[in-house]
Design an enzyme around this catalytic site. Structure first.
Site, PDB file in Angstrom:
ATOM      1  CG  ASP A 208      11.861   2.336  23.691  1.00  0.00           C
ATOM      2  OD1 ASP A 208      10.817   2.398  24.704  1.00  0.00           O
ATOM      3  OD2 ASP A 208      13.020   2.853  24.143  1.00  0.00           O
ATOM      4  CB  SER A 209       9.769  -2.134  25.038  1.00  0.00           C
ATOM      5  OG  SER A 209      10.971  -1.696  25.754  1.00  0.00           O
ATOM      6  CB  ILE A 210       9.049   2.805  27.617  1.00  0.00           C
ATOM      7  CG1 ILE A 210      10.564   2.371  28.156  1.00  0.00           C
ATOM      8  CG2 ILE A 210       8.516   3.654  28.664  1.00  0.00           C
ATOM      9  CD1 ILE A 210      11.498   3.615  28.420  1.00  0.00           C
ATOM     10  CB  VAL A 211       5.411   4.311  24.878  1.00  0.00           C
ATOM     11  CG1 VAL A 211       5.745   5.167  26.067  1.00  0.00           C
ATOM     12  CG2 VAL A 211       6.486   4.660  23.879  1.00  0.00           C
TER      13      VAL A 211
END
Ligand SMILES: *[C@@H]1O[C@H](CO)[C@@H](O)[C@H](O)[C@H]1NC(C)=O
Length: 211
Positions: free
Chosen positions: A40-43
């Site tokens: 997701d947005s973390i990576v």
């Protein structure tokens, strides 16, 4: 706070997916040729840039501490975990998005990120965010493998895939943006059974990605 403990254990689950396609983690001599990132947005380093979605980060103040102060689509002021892992593992400085505009053959040979902001293991999680679902990310990975075979031949493609290292960071949106925000899943699952559903999805995701 119980919610926090739950998220922590979810993170542990997702990070445990760190795996080599040939299972050769930590054998010392193993050479890592490429890094692949799902999640997701973390990576996500910018896979949503050309997508009609609120889950985008290609505008200031994102990227203010990135080289050139450029908002690349990373959900960060600077580098994201895929970049850090990539450079720690000695592969390259930045892990580019698979949907990026200017991918070169050298990028394809050393790994890319399929992660998409707003995504999750639960297929319903990706819908409101119009993110690339976990299944969609696996489809892109299949497409990538075919593309690589066409470009460098079967043998070299197989080497890159088998000497690659694979990371997944997903699950937070399933809990925060789906289970606790949209009533649908709460009618179907209590929290422990929803977590079991996510774990089963995470296991299946990992098994399929290794095929
Ligand atoms: C995971 O795969 C197993 C075996 O195919 C299946 O029974 C199960 O329903 C799957 N879990 C999810 C959450 O899709």
């Amino acid at each position: 706070m119980p919610g926090h403990a739950l998220l922590s254990s979810m993170l542990l689950v997702v990070m445990a997916h760190l795996s080599r396609a040939d299972g050769a983690v930590g054998t010392g001599k193993s050479k890592i040729s490429a890094v692949f990132m799902f999640g997701d947005s973390i990576v996500d380093p910018g896979n949503n840039n050309n997508r009609l979605t609120e889950a985008r980060a290609n505008f200031p103040p994102y990227g203010q501490d990135f080289p050139g102060g450029k908002a690349t689509g990373r959900f960060s002021n600077g580098r994201v975990p895929g970049d850090m892992l990539d450079s720690k593992l000695g592969v390259k400085e930045f892990l580019p998005p698979y949907n990026g505009d200017d991918l070169e053959l050298s990028d394809l040979l050393t790994g890319v990120a399929f992660a998409s902001g707003g995504s999750g293991y639960d297929p319903l999680t990706s819908i409101p965010a119009t993110a690339t679902s976990s299944t969609g990310q696996l489809e892109l990975f299949l497409e990538y493998k075919e593309k690589l075979k066409t470009l460098v031949g079967e043998e070299e493609a197989t080497r890159v895939i088998s000497e690659g290292i694979y990371f997944t960071a997903m699950g937070a949106n399933d809990i925060a943006n789906n289970y606790f925000s949209i009533p649908l899943r709460r009618h179907q699952y209590d929290l422990p059974s929803y977590v079991n559903f996510l774990i089963s999805s995470a296991v299946n995701f990992t098994m399929v990605s290794r095929r």
